[in-house]
Write a protein that holds these residues in place. Sequence first.
Motif, PDB file in Angstrom:
ATOM      1  N   ALA A 137      42.793  55.741  -7.682  1.00 53.40           N
ATOM      2  CA  ALA A 137      41.542  55.603  -8.433  1.00 53.40           C
ATOM      3  C   ALA A 137      40.750  54.388  -7.954  1.00 53.40           C
ATOM      4  O   ALA A 137      39.507  54.421  -7.912  1.00 53.40           O
ATOM      5  CB  ALA A 137      41.826  55.500  -9.928  1.00 53.40           C
ATOM      6  N   GLU A 138      41.449  53.315  -7.567  1.00 53.82           N
ATOM      7  CA  GLU A 138      40.760  52.138  -7.016  1.00 53.82           C
ATOM      8  C   GLU A 138      40.026  52.513  -5.724  1.00 53.82           C
ATOM      9  O   GLU A 138      38.901  52.060  -5.477  1.00 53.82           O
ATOM     10  CB  GLU A 138      41.752  51.015  -6.744  1.00 53.82           C
ATOM     11  CG  GLU A 138      42.329  50.374  -7.986  1.00 53.82           C
ATOM     12  CD  GLU A 138      41.375  49.415  -8.669  1.00 53.82           C
ATOM     13  OE1 GLU A 138      40.336  49.057  -8.072  1.00 53.82           O
ATOM     14  OE2 GLU A 138      41.682  49.015  -9.813  1.00 53.82           O
ATOM     15  N   TYR A 139      40.651  53.335  -4.875  1.00 50.58           N
ATOM     16  CA  TYR A 139      39.990  53.761  -3.634  1.00 50.58           C
ATOM     17  C   TYR A 139      38.841  54.723  -3.913  1.00 50.58           C
ATOM     18  O   TYR A 139      37.835  54.731  -3.205  1.00 50.58           O
ATOM     19  CB  TYR A 139      41.001  54.349  -2.655  1.00 50.58           C
ATOM     20  CG  TYR A 139      41.519  53.299  -1.717  1.00 50.58           C
ATOM     21  CD1 TYR A 139      40.871  53.029  -0.507  1.00 50.58           C
ATOM     22  CD2 TYR A 139      42.621  52.535  -2.045  1.00 50.58           C
ATOM     23  CE1 TYR A 139      41.319  52.040   0.344  1.00 50.58           C
ATOM     24  CE2 TYR A 139      43.078  51.536  -1.198  1.00 50.58           C
ATOM     25  CZ  TYR A 139      42.424  51.293  -0.002  1.00 50.58           C
ATOM     26  OH  TYR A 139      42.856  50.304   0.834  1.00 50.58           O
ATOM     27  N   GLN A 140      38.967  55.535  -4.948  1.00 46.31           N
ATOM     28  CA  GLN A 140      37.850  56.407  -5.316  1.00 46.31           C
ATOM     29  C   GLN A 140      36.668  55.581  -5.809  1.00 46.31           C
ATOM     30  O   GLN A 140      35.511  55.882  -5.489  1.00 46.31           O
ATOM     31  CB  GLN A 140      38.318  57.429  -6.354  1.00 46.31           C
ATOM     32  CG  GLN A 140      39.302  58.418  -5.751  1.00 46.31           C
ATOM     33  CD  GLN A 140      40.087  59.224  -6.761  1.00 46.31           C
ATOM     34  OE1 GLN A 140      40.096  58.905  -7.958  1.00 46.31           O
ATOM     35  NE2 GLN A 140      40.764  60.261  -6.299  1.00 46.31           N
ATOM     36  N   GLN A 141      36.970  54.502  -6.525  1.00 49.83           N
ATOM     37  CA  GLN A 141      35.907  53.574  -6.922  1.00 49.83           C
ATOM     38  C   GLN A 141      35.334  52.855  -5.698  1.00 49.83           C
ATOM     39  O   GLN A 141      34.117  52.631  -5.602  1.00 49.83           O
ATOM     40  CB  GLN A 141      36.449  52.556  -7.943  1.00 49.83           C
ATOM     41  CG  GLN A 141      35.453  51.487  -8.371  1.00 49.83           C
ATOM     42  CD  GLN A 141      34.230  52.044  -9.074  1.00 49.83           C
ATOM     43  OE1 GLN A 141      34.235  53.175  -9.572  1.00 49.83           O
ATOM     44  NE2 GLN A 141      33.145  51.275  -9.100  1.00 49.83           N
ATOM     45  N   LEU A 142      36.206  52.515  -4.724  1.00 51.26           N
ATOM     46  CA  LEU A 142      35.733  51.874  -3.497  1.00 51.26           C
ATOM     47  C   LEU A 142      34.776  52.793  -2.726  1.00 51.26           C
ATOM     48  O   LEU A 142      33.812  52.319  -2.117  1.00 51.26           O
ATOM     49  CB  LEU A 142      36.919  51.486  -2.611  1.00 51.26           C
ATOM     50  CG  LEU A 142      36.571  50.813  -1.279  1.00 51.26           C
ATOM     51  CD1 LEU A 142      35.784  49.519  -1.493  1.00 51.26           C
ATOM     52  CD2 LEU A 142      37.844  50.550  -0.475  1.00 51.26           C
ATOM     53  N   THR A 143      35.030  54.095  -2.765  1.00 50.64           N
ATOM     54  CA  THR A 143      34.094  55.051  -2.157  1.00 50.64           C
ATOM     55  C   THR A 143      32.708  54.866  -2.739  1.00 50.64           C
ATOM     56  O   THR A 143      31.711  54.743  -2.016  1.00 50.64           O
ATOM     57  CB  THR A 143      34.578  56.495  -2.387  1.00 50.64           C
ATOM     58  OG1 THR A 143      35.817  56.684  -1.726  1.00 50.64           O
ATOM     59  CG2 THR A 143      33.571  57.513  -1.883  1.00 50.64           C
ATOM     60  N   ARG A 144      32.632  54.823  -4.066  1.00 47.36           N
ATOM     61  CA  ARG A 144      31.334  54.686  -4.732  1.00 47.36           C
ATOM     62  C   ARG A 144      30.710  53.309  -4.453  1.00 47.36           C
ATOM     63  O   ARG A 144      29.501  53.207  -4.196  1.00 47.36           O
ATOM     64  CB  ARG A 144      31.496  54.938  -6.233  1.00 47.36           C
ATOM     65  CG  ARG A 144      31.919  56.381  -6.548  1.00 47.36           C
ATOM     66  CD  ARG A 144      31.968  56.672  -8.026  1.00 47.36           C
ATOM     67  NE  ARG A 144      33.086  56.056  -8.703  1.00 47.36           N
ATOM     68  CZ  ARG A 144      34.302  56.604  -8.813  1.00 47.36           C
ATOM     69  NH1 ARG A 144      34.550  57.791  -8.279  1.00 47.36           N
ATOM     70  NH2 ARG A 144      35.261  55.971  -9.472  1.00 47.36           N
ATOM     71  N   ARG A 145      31.531  52.250  -4.497  1.00 44.91           N
ATOM     72  CA  ARG A 145      31.020  50.904  -4.206  1.00 44.91           C
ATOM     73  C   ARG A 145      30.481  50.817  -2.783  1.00 44.91           C
ATOM     74  O   ARG A 145      29.426  50.226  -2.541  1.00 44.91           O
ATOM     75  CB  ARG A 145      32.142  49.870  -4.374  1.00 44.91           C
ATOM     76  CG  ARG A 145      32.542  49.596  -5.809  1.00 44.91           C
ATOM     77  CD  ARG A 145      33.797  48.727  -5.874  1.00 44.91           C
ATOM     78  NE  ARG A 145      33.678  47.536  -5.041  1.00 44.91           N
ATOM     79  CZ  ARG A 145      34.711  46.954  -4.426  1.00 44.91           C
ATOM     80  NH1 ARG A 145      35.931  47.450  -4.529  1.00 44.91           N
ATOM     81  NH2 ARG A 145      34.516  45.866  -3.700  1.00 44.91           N
ATOM     82  N   SER A 146      31.220  51.404  -1.840  1.00 42.56           N
ATOM     83  CA  SER A 146      30.817  51.336  -0.434  1.00 42.56           C
ATOM     84  C   SER A 146      29.510  52.078  -0.202  1.00 42.56           C
ATOM     85  O   SER A 146      28.623  51.598   0.521  1.00 42.56           O
ATOM     86  CB  SER A 146      31.922  51.905   0.461  1.00 42.56           C
ATOM     87  OG  SER A 146      33.103  51.133   0.351  1.00 42.56           O
ATOM     88  N   MET A 147      29.387  53.260  -0.814  1.00 39.86           N
ATOM     89  CA  MET A 147      28.156  54.033  -0.650  1.00 39.86           C
ATOM     90  C   MET A 147      26.959  53.300  -1.254  1.00 39.86           C
ATOM     91  O   MET A 147      25.849  53.363  -0.733  1.00 39.86           O
ATOM     92  CB  MET A 147      28.314  55.422  -1.269  1.00 39.86           C
ATOM     93  CG  MET A 147      29.315  56.287  -0.509  1.00 39.86           C
ATOM     94  SD  MET A 147      29.460  57.948  -1.165  1.00 39.86           S
ATOM     95  CE  MET A 147      27.957  58.681  -0.531  1.00 39.86           C
ATOM     96  N   ALA A 148      27.206  52.559  -2.347  1.00 40.25           N
ATOM     97  CA  ALA A 148      26.109  51.899  -3.047  1.00 40.25           C
ATOM     98  C   ALA A 148      25.703  50.574  -2.403  1.00 40.25           C
ATOM     99  O   ALA A 148      24.524  50.206  -2.446  1.00 40.25           O
ATOM    100  CB  ALA A 148      26.497  51.660  -4.505  1.00 40.25           C
ATOM    101  N   SER A 149      26.674  49.851  -1.795  1.00 39.06           N
ATOM    102  CA  SER A 149      26.332  48.475  -1.431  1.00 39.06           C
ATOM    103  C   SER A 149      26.758  48.013  -0.046  1.00 39.06           C
ATOM    104  O   SER A 149      26.333  46.939   0.385  1.00 39.06           O
ATOM    105  CB  SER A 149      26.931  47.510  -2.468  1.00 39.06           C
ATOM    106  OG  SER A 149      28.351  47.480  -2.375  1.00 39.06           O
TER     107      SER A 149
END
Length: 199
Positions: free
Chosen positions: A158-170
């Motif tokens: 789940a942390e890596y799934q959140q990292l996907t979203r963070r990476s795409m956003a910033s």
Amino acid sequence: MDSCYEIDGMIPVVDPTAFVHSNAILIGDVIIGPGCYIGPAASLRGDFGRIVVQEGANVQDTCVVHGFPGVETVIGPDGHIGHGAVIHGAQIGRNVLVGMNAVVMDRAEIGESSIIGAAAFVPEGKKIPARSLAVGTPARILRELTDQEIDWKSRGTAEYQQLTRRSMASMKKVQPLTEIEANRPCYEDSSYQTLGQTK
């Protein structure tokens, strides 16, 4: 992305909700599903067999994914492939963790919610049952995983799934600063910690 290559008319497919680092390499018959994370310097070579990374899976830094002709390499939903691991022509089941620098060989099958230990070697054709902890060279089944251990794995993914979203956003390419700015913030503590630790 900078390193995506067609071969023999075969072009990689990346779902718009997936994050593929610009330094990762995708070649040919590679299919990246929704919400996936592909880390820097990962190499997914679909120049012989098809590679499929299914929804919510992550393939971390310096991993290699490849296979022989006519063999499909699959990383199942919520799969978690640790730094430097090699997956070659194998079937990685739903919610599996393959530890750092582990190697999983052709026609091996890793059952749902299993963990392959760091630096383990899973030989060709080996079948690891669901919910197993497998370690060593060659990999041997140590025991069945507990619910607590599977939950720990799921929180890490789940942390890596959140990292996907963070990476795409910033995430963006920048020049480094020349000195540390005043009051430089730190990342917040994660709920995903070393197994056995609690907050």
